[in-house]
Each structure stands twice: as C-alpha cells, then as structure tokens.
Design a protein around this motif. Structure first.
Motif, PDB file in Angstrom:
ATOM      1  N   PHE A   6      42.746 -31.216 -52.662  1.00  0.00           N
ATOM      2  CA  PHE A   6      44.072 -30.624 -52.533  1.00  0.00           C
ATOM      3  C   PHE A   6      44.242 -29.405 -53.441  1.00  0.00           C
ATOM      4  N   MET A  10      45.089 -25.639 -52.078  1.00  0.00           N
ATOM      5  CA  MET A  10      46.276 -24.878 -52.434  1.00  0.00           C
ATOM      6  C   MET A  10      45.884 -23.551 -53.087  1.00  0.00           C
ATOM      7  N   GLY A  37      43.782 -20.302 -43.200  1.00  0.00           N
ATOM      8  CA  GLY A  37      45.013 -20.681 -43.885  1.00  0.00           C
ATOM      9  C   GLY A  37      45.749 -21.770 -43.134  1.00  0.00           C
ATOM     10  N   LEU A  38      45.913 -21.543 -41.813  1.00  0.00           N
ATOM     11  CA  LEU A  38      46.647 -22.530 -41.016  1.00  0.00           C
ATOM     12  C   LEU A  38      45.979 -23.896 -41.062  1.00  0.00           C
ATOM     13  N   VAL A  41      46.751 -25.490 -44.344  1.00  0.00           N
ATOM     14  CA  VAL A  41      48.130 -25.987 -44.367  1.00  0.00           C
ATOM     15  C   VAL A  41      48.203 -27.294 -43.583  1.00  0.00           C
ATOM     16  N   LYS A  42      47.521 -27.318 -42.446  1.00  0.00           N
ATOM     17  CA  LYS A  42      47.569 -28.503 -41.601  1.00  0.00           C
ATOM     18  C   LYS A  42      46.965 -29.713 -42.322  1.00  0.00           C
ATOM     19  N   CYS A  44      46.615 -30.158 -45.555  1.00  0.00           N
ATOM     20  CA  CYS A  44      47.488 -30.567 -46.664  1.00  0.00           C
ATOM     21  C   CYS A  44      48.685 -31.336 -46.124  1.00  0.00           C
ATOM     22  N   ASP A  45      49.280 -30.794 -45.052  1.00  0.00           N
ATOM     23  CA  ASP A  45      50.459 -31.430 -44.461  1.00  0.00           C
ATOM     24  C   ASP A  45      50.152 -32.837 -43.989  1.00  0.00           C
ATOM     25  N   LEU A  48      50.067 -35.066 -46.840  1.00  0.00           N
ATOM     26  CA  LEU A  48      51.415 -35.288 -47.373  1.00  0.00           C
ATOM     27  C   LEU A  48      52.239 -36.179 -46.435  1.00  0.00           C
ATOM     28  N   PHE A  51      51.742 -39.735 -46.832  1.00  0.00           N
ATOM     29  CA  PHE A  51      52.370 -40.280 -48.035  1.00  0.00           C
ATOM     30  C   PHE A  51      53.706 -40.952 -47.731  1.00  0.00           C
ATOM     31  N   GLU A  52      54.446 -40.352 -46.778  1.00  0.00           N
ATOM     32  CA  GLU A  52      55.792 -40.860 -46.479  1.00  0.00           C
ATOM     33  C   GLU A  52      55.778 -42.364 -46.209  1.00  0.00           C
TER      34      GLU A  52
END
Lengths: 69, 447
Positions: A6, A10, A37-38, A41-42, A44-45, A48, A51-52
């Motif tokens: 991660f 970033m 980049g995309l 981001v994907k 990492c997202d 994340l 995690f929810e």
C-alpha cells in the motif's frame, strides 16, 4: 508490474500525478501513466473496500468493551 | 528622608522580584510533613509544610494536583517539587508546588530527574535522532504485558483502523523485578524481525508501577533500535524515560496505535482524489493533443494525397498553408495590436483636443485681461496728464502770466536783478530778451 504494497502504491500514485501535472511526457506515455495510476487506485480501493465489512465484524467481536484510557 | 523610604508595596514588590527571579528558588526539591491540608472547591490544594523547626504555607494548583498518585492526608511525609512565591497583599511567603510524592517514593522522582537530565545531555532525546514512521506499515510489533488491557486496546485500535493488519505480540513483564531486562530482550527480538514499526505499551499506574520504563539500559537499547518505535505508557500525565527516547511519544496505548496507522476511511478519500486528479490530467492531455491534431488535419494533402506526387508546387502550397495557419495564430495578436493602436490614437487625439481647448481659453483670457489692463492704464495716464497740466507753469503762462529768468535762474525778487542784466521773459508763444535799464522796488526805498 510487480505487486506493490500500500505504501509503495500511494507513493507511486503521487509520482504519477506529479508527472502528469508536469505535462512533459508524450500522449502515449501519459496514457500509460494514467492506466497505471487507475489500476493502482483500483487496487488500493479494493483493499479499502474489503475493510468495511471486516470492520463490521470486528465491531461485533469487540463490542463497546472497556479501555485502559 | 521620606523620599528614601520604601512604601510597603515597593518593599514587597522588590522582595518578590528578588526571590522569584533567583534561580535556586525557581525549581527545587523540598521535603517535610503535611498539615492543615485543604482541598478547595476550585481544585487547588492549600496546606502547610513543616518540620521540627519551621513551617511554610504551600499551594498546589488544580492542574498540578492531577499528577498526585496517592490520597493526601495530614501528617504525610512528602517530597515536593517547588518554587518560591511572594504574595504582597498578605505580606506572605508561600511555596508553589508542581509535583508531590510520598517521601521514599520521592527518591524515585529524584532518580528519574537525574537520569532524564543525564540522557538529555547525552543527546538521547534529540529530535534529530528520531526515526520517521512509515505511513502505511504492514507489520507491527507490539511489546507489552500478556493479556493486559493495554494490549487489547492496541490490537483493537489497529484492527479497526486497518483491518487485518499484521501484528505480532512480544509479551513481557511490565512491572516489578526483572521487567526492564525482559522488555529489553523482547525489544531486541522484535527489532530483528524487521517489523515496519514497534509499539511499546503499558496501562496507567503509579510511578513504582511504571518504574521499569525508566531504566537506563532500556533507554539505551531503544535509542539504538533499527525499527521506529512509538511509546504509549500510562496516562496523559505519566511521562517515562522510554517516552522521551522513543521516536514518538503517544499519551496512551490507544493513542500509540492511532499514531502508527491511519484510519482506512481517511485513505479512501485520498484514493478517490487520486482518481479524480488522474482523469482530469489525462483529459487535459487529450484535449491538448486533439487541438494539435485538428491543426494538422486541415492540410489539404490529407484529403488529396495524390497531390504530393502530382505537382511539386504542392509542397509550396503546403508551406503556404502552414504559413497561413501560422498567420491565423498571429491574428489575435494582430487584432489586439490594432485595437491598442486605435486606442492609442484616440487617446492622443483626445489629449491634443484638450490641450487645444485649454490653449484657446488661455489665449482668450490673456487677450481680455491684457485689454482690460491697457484700458485701465490709459485711463490712469489721462488722469495723470490732467493733473500734470493743472500743475504746469506752462498752463499759467497760457493765461497771460510770464516767467523771467537771468541765466536760466527764475527771478523771484527785485533784489536778484541789476541794471544792465539781460533778462529772458517767457510768454505763451515765445521769449522776450531785454536789458534792464531801471528797477523799482515796491518797498520804501527806490533806486
């Protein structure tokens, strides 16, 4: 592309945005930076988002128990 | 003499300044026995500290009392960290107390202060030596007591902020005999295991409970660790040597966990921002490229590529077209130049008009003022001439009088004239030259 952790992701995202802002690379290079980049981001997202649901479970396990503070 | 005398206020003020600015009275240790202890509603404590020979009143302000770890009662033998303070309205000397401990325990405070000073002077607490923490650690080593609340707090906080984060617990004694050495062992082990960051934690307790974290050997081990370390020991008010030497001091175990890892919800906002920025930047780049492309596309050769082979003049046409294109890019500049030029001309004309008008009105003013001046002057002149005429002897002569002179000297009496003198007599239209043959005075005497 090797799998990044991660922190590295970033950091790389920051570099990519900075490179695009400088606007010194060709269109092809820019597009490949954009793609990279995309996908970062994907990734990492995705992590994340996972995690929810985990947090929901954890909240049930921990409840509102006491704390040392 | 009375000018040399202090007023009471001046004296007390002077004593106050002298005592309170004296470095040896600013911060010192004081031991004695507590009496007349009162805990005021405001939270401040008032008491007298005494020994066999003397007593002094003491005040401990509410915020300082929070650090006192035992129930204070009459007769307690205590060690105080104190400063002298003079209170002029009462003419009293009192002691301002910032720390209090039971004597005996008080020795620990003294040891703590000595060690803190020594390590500080050696540079163990220098900010320059502190390692920076990773922003997104993946693996965290936790050094704390087994099955303690501190450990639970740390694990819970870490997992709620970054679920599934890798942790390894290094269980240790956290108080009592041998605790410091056990902590050192575990720290060295954790340091070898290449975690991204370490947490050293312990729940709150008295100074004796926390004493293992004030160990000099432990401080030196922490200083030499390769892994960054965050301390969370006791409560907000407890600060140990370990806290001073750690790379980051958090107030509590929970705060240490918070300092180590960000909350993933915050980070989600950041990745969303990255996504936005990426698409904004790539769109800009695309638009830019499209503009360039549409410029190229307009060359007629793309539509009729055979032109290139057919006619060598096509090359020229292409060049001309490019030139036109270039010229068209110049157009806005040209227009701007034109309008600037126009504006300039207009401004110049305006300015000239204004000057002309001013000049004209000046001219007019000048004319009329000159004329006025002239009229005035000529009127004055006529008046002056009239006056002059009135006084002139010539005008008298006009009326039939005459002037008689000898050698240009006007004759005013008979005495000035002798027989045979040549006289010149001026009349209205000429002069008569005559010789005196006889003179007669109007006096009694006749010649």
């Amino acid at each position: 592309m090797e799998k990044k952790n991660f922190e590295e992701s970033m950091k790389r995202l920051n570099e990519i945005v900075m490179a695009l802002e400088k606007n010194e690379s060709s269109l092809e290079q820019s597009i490949s930076l954009f793609e990279e980049g995309l996908s970062l981001v994907k990734e990492c997202d995705l992590q994340l988002k996972g995690f929810e649901s985990k947090v929901q479970e954890l909240m049930k396990t921990y409840g509102n128990n006491n704390s040392t503070d | 003499m009375s000018q040399d005398a202090y007023s009471v206020s001046e004296l007390l003020q002077s004593i106050k300044i002298n005592l309170e600015s004296n470095p040896s009275f600013k911060s010192f240790w004081l031991k004695g026995e507590i009496s007349n202890y009162t805990a005021h509603r405001s939270g401040h404590w008032y008491f007298t500290l005494k020994d066999e020979g003397a007593r002094i009143s003491c005040i401990m302000f509410a915020n300082a009392t929070l650090s006192v770890r035992f129930p204070v009662k009459e007769g307690d033998k205590v060690l105080l960290k104190a400063s002298v303070s003079v209170y002029p309205p009462q003419g009293s000397l009192q002691i301002n107390v910032s720390q209090m401990s039971l004597d005996g325990v008080g020795d620990l405070f003294l040891q703590f202060e000595r060690l803190k000073k020594k390590l500080y002077e050696e540079g163990l607490f220098d900010q320059a030596h502190k390692k920076s923490l990773p922003r997104y650690p993946e693996s965290i080593g936790i050094i704390t007591g087994a099955k303690t609340a501190a450990l639970q707090d740390v694990l819970k906080t870490l997992n709620l902020r970054w679920p599934g984060i890798k942790t390894r617990v290094y269980e240790t004694l956290v108080q009592g005999e041998g605790a410091a050495l056990k902590i050192i062992d575990q720290l060295l082990l954790a340091d070898q295991n290449k975690h991204d960051v370490l947490i050293i934690a312990r729940g709150g307790g008295s100074i004796e409970d926390l004493w293992a974290f004030n160990d000099e050997r432990l401080a030196r081990i922490i200083y030499n660790l390769n892994t960054p370390i965050v301390s969370g020991i006791g409560h907000e008010v407890d600060v140990t040597i370990t806290d001073y030497v750690a790379d980051l001091r958090a107030a509590t175990p929970t705060a240490a966990a918070q300092a180590v890892i960000r909350d993933f919800r915050e980070v989600k906002g950041e990745t969303a921002q990255f996504r936005q920025m990426l698409s904004k930047l790539i769109n800009q780049k695309l638009n830019q490229s499209l503009l360039l492309f549409s410029g190229l596309k307009n060359y007629s050769v793309w539509n009729n590529p055979e032109l290139i082979v057919q006619d060598p003049t096509v090359h020229l046409t292409m060049l001309t077209q490019r030139l036109f294109q270039y010229a068209s890019t110049m157009k806005p500049t040209e227009n701007r130049l034109k309008s600037l030029n126009e504006a300039l001309r207009f401004a110049a004309i305006q300015s000239i008009r204004v000057k002309e008008n001013t000049l004209m009105s000046l001219k007019h003013d000048l004319g009329s003022s000159l004329k006025g001046n002239l009229n005035l002057q000529s009127a004055n002149f006529a008046q002056s001439v009239g006056l002059l005429n009135a006084y002139s002897p010539l005008s008298v002569i006009q009326r039939g009088y005459s002037i008689t002179k000898i050698d240009d000297k006007v004759i005013k009496t008979i005495e000035e004239v002798k027989v045979n003198d040549v006289l010149i007599t001026r009349i209205k239209d000429g002069e008569i030259i005559s010789i005196v043959t006889q003179k007669e005075s109007y006096g009694k005497e006749k010649l």
